[in-house]
Motif scaffolding. Structure first.
Motif, short mmCIF file in Angstrom:
data_model
loop_
_atom_site.label_atom_id
_atom_site.label_comp_id
_atom_site.label_asym_id
_atom_site.label_seq_id
_atom_site.Cartn_x
_atom_site.Cartn_y
_atom_site.Cartn_z
N TYR A 92 0.84 -1.19 0.00
CA TYR A 92 0.00 0.00 0.00
C TYR A 92 0.88 1.25 0.00
N THR A 93 0.35 2.35 -0.50
CA THR A 93 1.08 3.62 -0.47
C THR A 93 0.99 4.22 0.92
N ALA A 94 1.65 5.36 1.12
CA ALA A 94 1.65 6.02 2.44
C ALA A 94 0.26 6.46 2.87
N ASP A 95 -0.59 6.82 1.91
CA ASP A 95 -1.95 7.26 2.26
C ASP A 95 -2.95 6.11 2.26
N GLY A 96 -2.49 4.86 2.19
CA GLY A 96 -3.36 3.70 2.33
C GLY A 96 -3.95 3.15 1.05
N LYS A 97 -3.57 3.69 -0.09
CA LYS A 97 -4.10 3.16 -1.36
C LYS A 97 -3.29 1.96 -1.81
#
Length: 130
Positions: free
Chosen positions: A64-69
Motif C-alpha cells: 500500500y502507499t503512504a496514504d493507504g491506497k
C-alpha cells in the motif's frame, strides 16, 4: 475449480478491498510464477511459499502507499478457459498505454509483456495488472 488463476486474482482483489496485509492462495507452479512477477514488478511487497502437505500455500504480502491506497490499481483476467486469448511478440497488448503489465504464458515460461517482446516470443495473455 475451473479457473485457478481467476481465483488467485479474485483473492488478491478482495484482500485489497478490505485492506488486508496478507492473502493466502493455494499453490501451483503457474501461480508461483505469477506471484513472483508481481513481486519483481513492485506490485506486492512479499511472496512466501508454505508447505501444508498437499500443494502448499502462497502467502502474498500486499503493498500500500503512504496514504493507504493499494499499489495494484486493478487486476483483469484476459484468457479464460472458455475463450483463450493469444498474442504474437509484435502484437503484444499494452496495458493502459504502458502503465501496467500483461502477464503472458510463453514456451519459455511465464513473463511480462515487455520480457516476451524482448525475447521475441508470443503466447497466451493470462491477465492485466495496473
Amino acid at each position: 475449480m475451473t479457473d485457478p488463476i481467476a481465483d488467485m486474482l479474485t483473492r488478491i482483489r478482495n484482500a485489497l478491498m478490505v485492506r488486508k496485509e496478507t492473502v493466502e492462495i493455494p499453490a501451483s507452479n503457474m501461480k508461483k510464477a505469477i506471484a513472483n512477477i508481481l513481486l519483481n514488478e513492485g506490485y506486492v511487497s512479499g511472496v512466501d511459499f508454505k508447505e501444508n502437505g498437499h500443494e502448499g500455500l502462497i502467502e502474498v504480502t500486499l503493498k500500500y502507499t503512504a496514504d493507504g491506497k493499494p499499489a495494484i490499481g486493478g487486476l483483469q483476467r484476459v484468457s479464460k478457459p472458455g475463450l483463450r486469448t493469444y498474442s504474437g511478440a509484435k502484437t503484444m497488448p499494452k496495458v493502459l498505454g504502458g502503465y501496467g503489465i500483461a502477464i503472458v504464458s510463453t514456451n519459455k515460461g511465464i513473463m511480462t509483456d515487455k520480457q516476451a517482446k524482448a525475447a521475441g516470443v508470443g503466447g497466451e495473455v493470462l491477465c492485466f495488472v495496473w
